[in-house]
Each structure stands twice: as structure tokens, then as C-alpha cells.
Design an enzyme around this catalytic site. Structure first.
Site, PDB file in Angstrom:
ATOM      1  N   HIS A  33       2.730 -27.595 -28.477  1.00 19.20           N
ATOM      2  CA  HIS A  33       2.721 -26.157 -28.196  1.00 19.20           C
ATOM      3  C   HIS A  33       1.755 -25.765 -27.072  1.00 19.20           C
ATOM      4  CE1 HIS A  33       4.686 -26.214 -32.108  1.00 19.20           C
ATOM      5  NE2 HIS A  33       4.995 -24.952 -31.992  1.00 19.20           N
ATOM      6  N   ASP A  57       8.378 -27.821 -23.302  1.00 21.41           N
ATOM      7  CA  ASP A  57       7.657 -27.590 -24.553  1.00 21.41           C
ATOM      8  C   ASP A  57       8.654 -27.456 -25.697  1.00 21.41           C
ATOM      9  OD1 ASP A  57       6.085 -25.914 -26.679  1.00 21.41           O
ATOM     10  OD2 ASP A  57       4.572 -26.514 -25.225  1.00 21.41           O
ATOM     11  N   GLY A  58       8.281 -27.976 -26.863  1.00 18.31           N
ATOM     12  CA  GLY A  58       9.145 -27.871 -28.029  1.00 18.31           C
ATOM     13  C   GLY A  58       9.334 -26.454 -28.517  1.00 18.31           C
ATOM     14  N   HIS A  89      15.802 -23.838 -34.424  1.00 18.09           N
ATOM     15  CA  HIS A  89      14.727 -22.918 -34.770  1.00 18.09           C
ATOM     16  C   HIS A  89      14.999 -21.563 -34.127  1.00 18.09           C
ATOM     17  CE1 HIS A  89      10.651 -21.221 -34.792  1.00 18.09           C
ATOM     18  NE2 HIS A  89      10.301 -22.152 -35.669  1.00 18.09           N
ATOM     19  N   GLU A 114      13.289 -23.494 -40.231  1.00 13.15           N
ATOM     20  CA  GLU A 114      13.322 -22.106 -39.755  1.00 13.15           C
ATOM     21  C   GLU A 114      14.509 -21.855 -38.825  1.00 13.15           C
ATOM     22  OE1 GLU A 114       8.662 -20.900 -39.763  1.00 13.15           O
ATOM     23  OE2 GLU A 114       9.274 -22.171 -38.088  1.00 13.15           O
ATOM     24  N   GLU A 118      12.688 -14.709 -40.301  1.00 16.23           N
ATOM     25  CA  GLU A 118      11.276 -14.603 -39.926  1.00 16.23           C
ATOM     26  C   GLU A 118      11.027 -13.334 -39.109  1.00 16.23           C
ATOM     27  OE1 GLU A 118       7.941 -16.977 -37.253  1.00 16.23           O
ATOM     28  OE2 GLU A 118       9.763 -18.033 -37.885  1.00 16.23           O
ATOM     29  N   CYS A 167       8.997 -12.855 -36.747  1.00 15.55           N
ATOM     30  CA  CYS A 167       8.947 -13.179 -35.317  1.00 15.55           C
ATOM     31  C   CYS A 167      10.343 -13.290 -34.712  1.00 15.55           C
ATOM     32  CB  CYS A 167       8.180 -14.480 -35.094  1.00 15.55           C
ATOM     33  SG  CYS A 167       6.380 -14.302 -35.143  1.00 15.55           S
ATOM     34  N   CYS A 184       1.489 -16.250 -36.923  1.00 14.08           N
ATOM     35  CA  CYS A 184       2.180 -15.810 -35.711  1.00 14.08           C
ATOM     36  C   CYS A 184       2.731 -14.397 -35.851  1.00 14.08           C
ATOM     37  CB  CYS A 184       3.296 -16.787 -35.362  1.00 14.08           C
ATOM     38  SG  CYS A 184       4.471 -17.090 -36.703  1.00 14.08           S
ATOM     39  N   CYS A 185       3.172 -14.007 -37.052  1.00  9.82           N
ATOM     40  CA  CYS A 185       3.879 -12.742 -37.203  1.00  9.82           C
ATOM     41  C   CYS A 185       2.990 -11.500 -37.104  1.00  9.82           C
ATOM     42  CB  CYS A 185       4.644 -12.727 -38.526  1.00  9.82           C
ATOM     43  SG  CYS A 185       5.954 -13.970 -38.631  1.00  9.82           S
TER      44      CYS A 185
END
Length: 644
Positions: free
Chosen positions: A147, A199-200, A257, A309, A325, A327, A402-403
Site C-alpha cells: 500500500h 499498487d495492489g 475488492h 471485501e 463497506e 468506503c 479507513c472509513c
């Protein structure tokens, strides 16, 4: 709507189009001063955003920055390599909040944390406390899970917001140094750069587009395009989870995801806007259509699986195990807004409205202090909650937080997702109380939407010598409406979701839009197995649900709704901060103990005849807005209701 050939940038906001953007619309500004969203933003401003620094301190995020800067001692705190992003998202939220009103305390926190971030940055621009502290300084060796670029993206977005609001460059300088470091090492084969990789977790792509818009440096836009196009070429093992199974330009459905997919598609829309790339635009339009028709919950929520997710299969839209989610709802709004600007089509703002009022807003409690990471559409009576980030109970903070700061930044910048302008007029995408301002005009709106459907629009500033068009989005859910201008009723047709009123306006001209808000029962596509034989209650843009606390004397698992009886509306100023409820007729089925085996022939349920199964105790069902669930006592909840 005609294409705008040259789009002047808006002064602030998360999306600031470049001067040659190929967009039909450009963002307009809205000043909210009353009503539903003003209230939610006040809670965000007075409670959620101010509590951020304390929560980041207690969770260890700021401690990690001090460790990286060499001004503290101890161990890295946090379970994930991306904890820095919680800081960056909060900084972005704080910047947008400062744009609303000055605050010495908030500004002091921003300055202090900005200094921490700058001190933690390494001389060549690299910045990631996990890899600096835990991994001995190794870089870009674990692109699938590390990340690092995801963190860089959120730093860039925070820095752009801070610069747009304050004009100061301290944080922008940090972000540019990191972006330059990334640009020095990432590139396609033959570029002479050492890493061909992605990036993943997509995020840096759309941030780089915005950095290009802010600085005019074309290389940031080119770097974003490189990252978007390298997805799907097996650089991360070819997995759908991280959008590496198929190139985006060839994809036929969203997969993997959910948040990662949506961030990548927001970047594709940005790139199509800035470059005019027809392949990216076609892919974005195709995938948005596939997502909304086969993989979107009634609430606008996205993500079928707790495991990874991810989206799941077409029409795989579970209730209890829905991930949805918070986000992902935010990412959906961000992507759809970019598509609305790019194409001028109202359907994107239809989804934004549904998502904002339901799938997004449920993610934060009414008091602004507790959060939901996942947003199921059903919680059973007697549900045993697993706790943690995937809890169906509101939580003060998360291990993967994160949310909460993501919610903060969207609410703090919400006015930039509500209206747009072009050379011919003003387009109102979302109805709020306040002032809509485009390059051509200022229009004042008075409304108590979504509780009432009347929106009164008064022209306050307008050119005196030229006609222009006031465009009003007629929501997809609306079946009847009326528009009056002065003493006469307009009978203009609705085209592609827009009602366009063209005339030479004068200050004081008034338009009254009346949207019918009758409650309605909604059924799903029959391919959605999880809700076959069920209906949901909606009113206006709001999805409703039943909560156990409103139905004492029994749970919700044995309740059925009577679809032959009319729905009634009752405003409850005493309930959940003031809501309009929908009252339905139903029955509580008598379901005796089935013994040791709960299955029986289809024409006879266990120990119960078909006739008696249809009988039962009449019960009045009180449905509350889904966004307000889980703000009282714990208990059952359901959106989709079996029919009697």
C-alpha cells in the site's frame, strides 16, 4: 448539453478540471445553510472532525510519524502498513472544513500534523512509516499488500485540498516530493525506470490526476495513465482481487475488492476527462452500467462478500452477509460524480443521491461519534456480533480505520458534489437548502427535502441580456412532479433525467418544483435470490427498514408485510433526530416449534397447515430511514420484508 470546449477550474473542491478537460459539465459551488445535509455536516464539523486528532493519537498513527521523524521512541503501533492514510484523510477533511469556516483550533491541529508528516519524510521524498520503521527501509518490495502508493495517493489528495483552501504549500511540497520519487522509479518497460509495477490498492492514480490539475505538471497525468493501464497485465499475479485479471479497457464487469475497483474507475474517468481517451470513457460507462444492473444493493451499497471485501457474482446481493463497506459507498459517489461531469447524464447523480442518503450515511451515527465499517441489510433477532471491523454494531474506531476519516472528508466537501455549470447554464443535481452558484447565475433554494418534495428556487444573480438554462434533475424514483414558474405551470419534457428551463431570467424569478413523495413498495430483479418474495419500503430517495426496538413483543424474523394495504406516513420529530416514518400493515406469523427437523413437503410447513401459515396476529409495522438504524438499542433490523 453541448460540450464545454474550455473549462475554467473551480476555486476549491476535490475535483478541479483542467483548462482543456473534455467534460460536458464543470463543478459549481453550493453554500448549504439549512436542512437535512446542513445538519449532518454540522455534526461532522462539531463532533467528527474535531475528535480526529485525539483518535489518531490514541491509535498510534501520530506516534508512528514521530518515530519516523526521530523525535520519539518506542514501537510501531497498528496492525497494517497503511495506517498513515488515516492521518492523510483526516487532514483532507480538516482542509475542506476550514474552507467552510475559520477555526484556530482546527488550523493549529492541521499545522502540527503537517509538520509531523514533513519531518517523517525521507530526504528523497519517500514516506511510509510502516516500511521505514518495521521493514528496515525496504521499498516497493511488496506492491500487492504494501500500500505504499495507496498511502501516497491519500497524502496527495490531502495536500491538494490544503493548498486549494489555504494557498499554503507546506503539505503540497511534501506530496510533490513523494510523487516525484514515485515518478523516478516507476515506468513501463523501456522507460529506463527500475520498476514496472502497480499498487495492489488503487488510489494514487486519481490523486496524480488531481496533482496535475493543481500544478500543471503533465508528467503526473502521464504517470496516472501508466498505472491505470498496467492493471490487468499480471504484475500482481493476475488476481481479480486487485484488478489484475484483465485490463480495464477489456473488462465487462466490476470484480474483486470493491473499493479498489471503484478507485481505479474514478481514475479512469478522470483520465478520460483530461485526455479525451475514448477507450477509457467507454470502459467506464460499460462498467458503471454493469455494476448498477447486477451488483448494486438497493441502498447503493457495494460489495457482496466479507471474504476479500469483493463484489461477488452478478445478482449475488445477500442481506445478512452484505458487506457494503462504507468506503465503497464513498468511492461510488466519487466515481459517479466524475462520470456525471464527463457525460452530463443524470443517471450518475441518481446513483449518487441513493448512495448518499442510504449506503453512505448509515456509516456514521447520528451523534457523529460511532461508525459502521460494513452495512448489512438485515440483522437477525438474537444476532451474535463478532465485533471488530466487521461488526453490525456501531464502533468508536477500528483497527483498520479507513472509513471514519473517509466519511469526514466526504461530508466536509459535500457541497462540491451537488451542482454543476456549463456555458449555457446551471444544473442542480441534488436538492439542498442554500445557494447554488455557477459562472452565470446564483440561485437560492429553500426546501425540507427529503422529508417534503417542494423545492423553491429563486434567481438572485443573473445576466440581464442573455438567456440561460436552469436544469433540474428529476430523480429516477419520481413518478409525478409539477413545476411552476411565477403563476404558470411548466409543461417541459424531461429528457435523459433533466428538466431544462430556458429563458432570460431576472432577479426574483421563482421556480417551484414539487416532487411527489408517496411511500412505495419495491421489488428486486427475480434473479436476486436473496430477496425473492420480498419487498422493501422506500419514500423519495430514502430506503426504509424495520428495527426490533419499534416492534416489541416479538422479533422481526416472523413478520410479513401486507402488500394489499396502503402505506401511511407519519412525521416523528421525537424520533432519531426527527424523521418521517412509514407505517405498514403486517402480521406476525405463528410459527410453532418444528421439532428436530425444520423441513417439510412444499404444501405443508412443519406442524402447520398452509392456511394457518397465512394467519397470525395483525401488527403495525413502523419503518424508519435506513441511514438512522443502529442508533438506539441493539437488535434486529431488516430492509427486505417477506410478503403475506
Amino acid at each position: 448539453m453541448p460540450r464545454t470546449p474550455s473549462v475554467p477550474p473551480s476555486p476549491t473542491g476535490p475535483v478541479r478540471l483542467g483548462p482543456d478537460a473534455r467534460a460536458v459539465l464543470r463543478p459549481a459551488t453550493v453554500g448549504l445553510d439549512a436542512g437535512f445535509w446542513h445538519t449532518r455536516r454540522e455534526v461532522n464539523a462539531r463532533t467528527s472532525v474535531p475528535q480526529g486528532p485525539g483518535l489518531l493519537e490514541s491509535a498510534g498513527n501520530l506516534h508512528n510519524l514521530r518515530l519516523a521523524a526521530g523525535t520519539a521512541e518506542g514501537e510501531f503501533q497498528g496492525a497494517y502498513p497503511f495506517v498513515d492514510t488515516d492521518v492523510y484523510k483526516w487532514l483532507e477533511a480538516a482542509a475542506w472544513q476550514l474552507a467552510q469556516e475559520p477555526s484556530g483550533d482546527l488550523e493549529a491541529h492541521v499545522d502540527r500534523i503537517t509538520t509531523l508528516v514533513a519531518d517523517a519524510q525521507q530526504p528523497d521524498g519517500y514516506l511510509n512509516t510502516w516500511f521505514q520503521l518495521v521493514k528496515g527501509g525496504e521499498r516497493y518490495q511488496d506492491l500487492r499488500w504494501g500500500h505504499e502508493l495507496y498511502c501516497a495517493g491519500h497524502l496527495i489528495q490531502a495536500a491538494v485540498a490544503h493548498h486549494r483552501v489555504t494557498g499554503r504549500t507546506e503539505l503540497l511540497d511534501v506530496a510533490r516530493r513523494f510523487a516525484d520519487q514515485v515518478d523516478s522509479v516507476f515506468g513501463p518497460p523501456g522507460s529506463g525506470k527500475p520498476i514496472d509495477g502497480i499498487d495492489g490498492h488503487p488510489e494514487v492514480e486519481t490523486a496524480l490526476v488531481e496533482l496535475y490539475r493543481e500544478t500543471g505538471e503533465r508528467r503526473y497525468l502521464d504517470l496516472a495513465a501508466y498505472f491505470v493501464d498496467r492493471h490487468g497485465h499480471g504484475l500482481l499475479g493476475g488476481e481479480a482481487y486487485c484488478q489484475d485479471r484483465v485490463p480495464l479497457r477489456e473488462a465487462t464487469n466490476v470484480e474483486g475488492h470493491a473499493v479498489r475497483q471503484l478507485y481505479l474507475l474514478a481514475a479512469a474517468a478522470d483520465l478520460a476527462t483530461e485526455t479525451g481517451d475514448p477507450g477509457l470513457r467507454a470502459a467506464a460507462e460499460r462498467l458503471w452500467q454493469a455494476m448498477t444492473t447486477t451488483k448494486t444493493h438497493l441502498t447503493g451499497g457495494l460489495g457482496a462478500h466479507h471474504d476479500e471485501e469483493d463484489f461477488g457474482d452478478p445478482y449475488e446481493l445477500p442481506n445478512e452477509r452484505a458487506y457494503c463497506e462504507t468506503c465503497a459507498a464513498i468511492a461510488s459517489v466519487q466515481w459517479s460524480w466524475r462520470m456525471a461531469l464527463l457525460t452530463g447524464e443524470a443517471r450518475y447523480s441518481d446513483l449518487i443521491e441513493r448512495t448518499l442518503y442510504n449506503g453512505f450515511l448509515a456509516g456514521v451515527s447520528l451523534d457523529g461519534e460511532r461508525w459502521l465499517y460494513v452495512n448489512p441489510l438485515q440483522v437477525r433477532d438474537g444476532h451474535t456480533d463478532p465485533g471488530g471491523d466487521q461488526s453490525a454494531r456501531r464502533t468508536r474506531w477500528f483497527r483498520c480505520a479507513c472509513c471514519p476519516p473517509n466519511v469526514m472528508r466526504l461530508l466536509a466537501s459535500l457541497e462540491h458534489y451537488l451542482a454543476s455549470g456549463d456555458d449555457d447554464g446551471l444544473q442542480i443535481h441534488q436538492y439542498v437548502a442554500g445557494r447554488y452558484r455557477s459562472d452565470l447565475a446564483v440561485v437560492r433554494a429553500e426546501t425540507d427535502y427529503p422529508w417534503h418534495g417542494t423545492v423553491t428556487l429563486t434567481v438572485e444573480e443573473t445576466p440581464a441580456d442573455r438567456p440561460w438554462t436552469l436544469s433540474l434533475r428529476i430523480p429516477e424514483w419520481c413518478r409525478e412532479f409539477r413545476v411552476r414558474c411565477g403563476d404558470r405551470t411548466y409543461d417541459a419534457p424531461v429528457a435523459d433525467g433533466w428538466l431544462r428551463l430556458e429563458r432570460t431570467w431576472a432577479p426574483g424569478d421563482r421556480v417551484v418544483l414539487e416532487l411527489t413523495l408517496e411511500p412505495r413498495l419495491t421489488a428486486a430483479d427475480p434473479r436476486v435470490d436473496a430477496v425473492r418474495g420480498c419487498v422493501a419500503i422506500e419514500r423519495g430517495p430514502l430506503v426504509y427498514c424495520l428495527e426490533g426496538v419499534d416492534h416489541p413483543g416479538g422479533g422481526l424474523d416472523d413478520v410479513v408485510v401486507d402488500t394489499t394495504r396502503p402505506l401511511a406516513v407519519k412525521h416523528r420529530p421525537d424520533l432519531l433526530g426527527g424523521v418521517t416514518t412509514v407505517v405498514a400493515a403486517g402480521r406476525r406469523r405463528h410459527l410453532p416449534d418444528p421439532g428436530w427437523w425444520p423441513y417439510a413437503p412444499a404444501d405443508q410447513s412443519p406442524r402447520q397447515s398452509r392456511q394457518s401459515r397465512q394467519e397470525g396476529e395483525p401488527v403495525e409495522l413502523t419503518a424508519v430511514p435506513y441511514y438512522a438504524w443502529a442508533n438506539r438499542e441493539d437488535g434486529g433490523m431488516r430492509v427486505w420484508l417477506p410478503t403475506s
